[in-house]
Design a protein around this motif. Structure first.
Motif, PDB file in Angstrom:
ATOM      1  N   LEU A  34      59.653  25.553   5.246  1.00 50.67           N
ATOM      2  CA  LEU A  34      59.672  24.650   5.740  1.00 50.67           C
ATOM      3  C   LEU A  34      59.773  24.298   7.543  1.00 50.67           C
ATOM      4  N   THR A  35      59.329  23.883   8.930  1.00 49.70           N
ATOM      5  CA  THR A  35      60.280  23.911  10.071  1.00 49.70           C
ATOM      6  C   THR A  35      61.234  22.618   9.678  1.00 49.70           C
ATOM      7  N   THR A  36      62.177  22.530  10.709  1.00 50.18           N
ATOM      8  CA  THR A  36      63.067  21.281  10.481  1.00 50.18           C
ATOM      9  C   THR A  36      62.257  20.354  10.800  1.00 50.18           C
ATOM     10  N   HIS A  37      61.035  20.471  10.942  1.00 49.67           N
ATOM     11  CA  HIS A  37      60.264  18.969  11.274  1.00 49.67           C
ATOM     12  C   HIS A  37      59.376  18.364   9.980  1.00 49.67           C
ATOM     13  N   TYR A  38      59.899  19.710   9.335  1.00 45.15           N
ATOM     14  CA  TYR A  38      58.937  18.935   7.793  1.00 45.15           C
ATOM     15  C   TYR A  38      57.373  19.780   7.320  1.00 45.15           C
ATOM     16  N   GLN A  39      56.786  20.905   8.667  1.00 55.52           N
ATOM     17  CA  GLN A  39      55.622  21.242   8.475  1.00 55.52           C
ATOM     18  C   GLN A  39      56.084  22.656   7.011  1.00 55.52           C
ATOM     19  N   ALA A  63      54.468  18.152   5.884  1.00 55.07           N
ATOM     20  CA  ALA A  63      55.133  18.412   4.490  1.00 55.07           C
ATOM     21  C   ALA A  63      54.846  16.528   3.663  1.00 55.07           C
ATOM     22  N   HIS A  64      54.344  16.144   4.598  1.00 59.93           N
ATOM     23  CA  HIS A  64      54.789  14.530   4.128  1.00 59.93           C
ATOM     24  C   HIS A  64      53.338  14.021   2.954  1.00 59.93           C
ATOM     25  N   LEU A  65      52.268  14.897   3.075  1.00 62.88           N
ATOM     26  CA  LEU A  65      51.230  14.716   2.534  1.00 62.88           C
ATOM     27  C   LEU A  65      51.653  15.035   0.795  1.00 62.88           C
ATOM     28  N   ILE A  66      52.590  15.977   0.557  1.00 60.94           N
ATOM     29  CA  ILE A  66      52.540  15.841  -0.515  1.00 60.94           C
ATOM     30  C   ILE A  66      54.362  15.903  -1.148  1.00 60.94           C
ATOM     31  N   ASN A  67      54.695  14.421  -0.679  1.00 61.53           N
ATOM     32  CA  ASN A  67      56.104  13.510  -0.526  1.00 61.53           C
ATOM     33  C   ASN A  67      55.679  12.599  -0.777  1.00 61.53           C
ATOM     34  N   ASP A  68      56.216  12.041  -1.641  1.00 68.34           N
ATOM     35  CA  ASP A  68      56.469  10.255  -2.575  1.00 68.34           C
ATOM     36  C   ASP A  68      56.917   9.739  -1.008  1.00 68.34           C
ATOM     37  N   PRO A  69      56.700   9.094  -0.471  1.00 67.26           N
ATOM     38  CA  PRO A  69      56.895   8.566   0.905  1.00 67.26           C
ATOM     39  C   PRO A  69      58.415   7.624   0.712  1.00 67.26           C
ATOM     40  N   VAL A  70      58.921   6.881  -0.275  1.00 68.10           N
ATOM     41  CA  VAL A  70      59.451   6.019  -0.961  1.00 68.10           C
ATOM     42  C   VAL A  70      60.984   7.294  -1.178  1.00 68.10           C
ATOM     43  N   VAL A  71      60.736   8.103  -1.923  1.00 68.50           N
ATOM     44  CA  VAL A  71      61.553   9.460  -2.584  1.00 68.50           C
ATOM     45  C   VAL A  71      62.208  10.116  -1.494  1.00 68.50           C
ATOM     46  N   MET A  72      61.278  10.274  -0.342  1.00 68.78           N
ATOM     47  CA  MET A  72      61.673  11.092   0.795  1.00 68.78           C
ATOM     48  C   MET A  72      62.464  10.700   1.826  1.00 68.78           C
ATOM     49  N   SER A  73      62.144   9.452   1.822  1.00 65.93           N
ATOM     50  CA  SER A  73      62.599   8.296   2.739  1.00 65.93           C
ATOM     51  C   SER A  73      64.568   8.319   2.551  1.00 65.93           C
ATOM     52  N   ARG A  74      64.312   7.881   1.326  1.00 66.53           N
ATOM     53  CA  ARG A  74      65.307   7.400   0.494  1.00 66.53           C
ATOM     54  C   ARG A  74      66.243   8.886   0.813  1.00 66.53           C
ATOM     55  N   ILE A  75      66.316   9.982   0.463  1.00 61.14           N
ATOM     56  CA  ILE A  75      66.609  11.572   0.338  1.00 61.14           C
ATOM     57  C   ILE A  75      67.133  12.099   1.900  1.00 61.14           C
ATOM     58  N   GLY A  76      65.893  11.736   2.745  1.00 63.10           N
ATOM     59  CA  GLY A  76      66.954  11.361   4.217  1.00 63.10           C
ATOM     60  C   GLY A  76      67.045  10.932   4.790  1.00 63.10           C
ATOM     61  N   GLU A  77      67.288   9.855   4.703  1.00 65.06           N
ATOM     62  CA  GLU A  77      68.533   8.217   4.659  1.00 65.06           C
ATOM     63  C   GLU A  77      69.651   9.412   5.062  1.00 65.06           C
TER      64      GLU A  77
END
Length: 140
Positions: A34-39, A63-77
């Motif tokens: 992935l790129t640093t911008h999650y492409q 990458a957001h197409l294949i990621n659960d948004p809640v989990v992705m947000s929590r991990i990102g945080e």
């Protein structure tokens, strides 16, 4: 010079995107770069298969197409703050979303690739020989 460049890329897959892409193709687990911008730069055949996409369809997609948004947000945080923000590699439980919308849980390992991006390897829980719960019951 081409031979020396290829050897350097092969010997140091986490120093360049090209090296990470070569490793991604050779690894025996679902993986992507992935790129640093999650492409998604490159997802290997196993990642495409586990997520129900045709070979090469994920390449170039966000990458957001294949990621659960809640989990992705929590991990990102969590990863935006020390001590995680200082790491060059991490491991966590994670959730991806298949093309049909079903969710797949597993372990996600990621490593920084220079300053250009990330290499991600995913280990679906359904493919574990012994599950986390089975290990816990053995230890009790």
């Amino acid at each position: 010079l081409q031979f020396l460049r290829q050897n350097q890329i092969t010997a140091s897959p986490f120093e360049s995107i090209e090296g990470a892409k070569r490793l991604c193709d050779k690894i025996h687990h679902p993986a992507m770069v992935l790129t640093t911008h999650y492409q998604i730069i490159k997802a290997n055949k196993k990642m495409h298969n586990i997520l129900g996409w045709g070979n090469g369809e994920l390449n170039g997609k966000p990458a957001h197409l294949i990621n659960d948004p809640v989990v992705m947000s929590r991990i990102g945080e969590l990863c935006a703050k020390p001590p995680h923000s200082e790491k060059t590699a991490m491991i966590t439980q994670y959730v991806y979303i298949r093309k049909d919308g079903t969710k797949i849980i597993g372990q996600m390992d990621t490593s920084k690739v220079g300053l250009e991006g990330f290499m991600v390897v995913f280990h679906p829980s359904e493919e574990c020989i012994i599950s986390y719960d089975e290990i816990r019951s053995i230890l009790i």
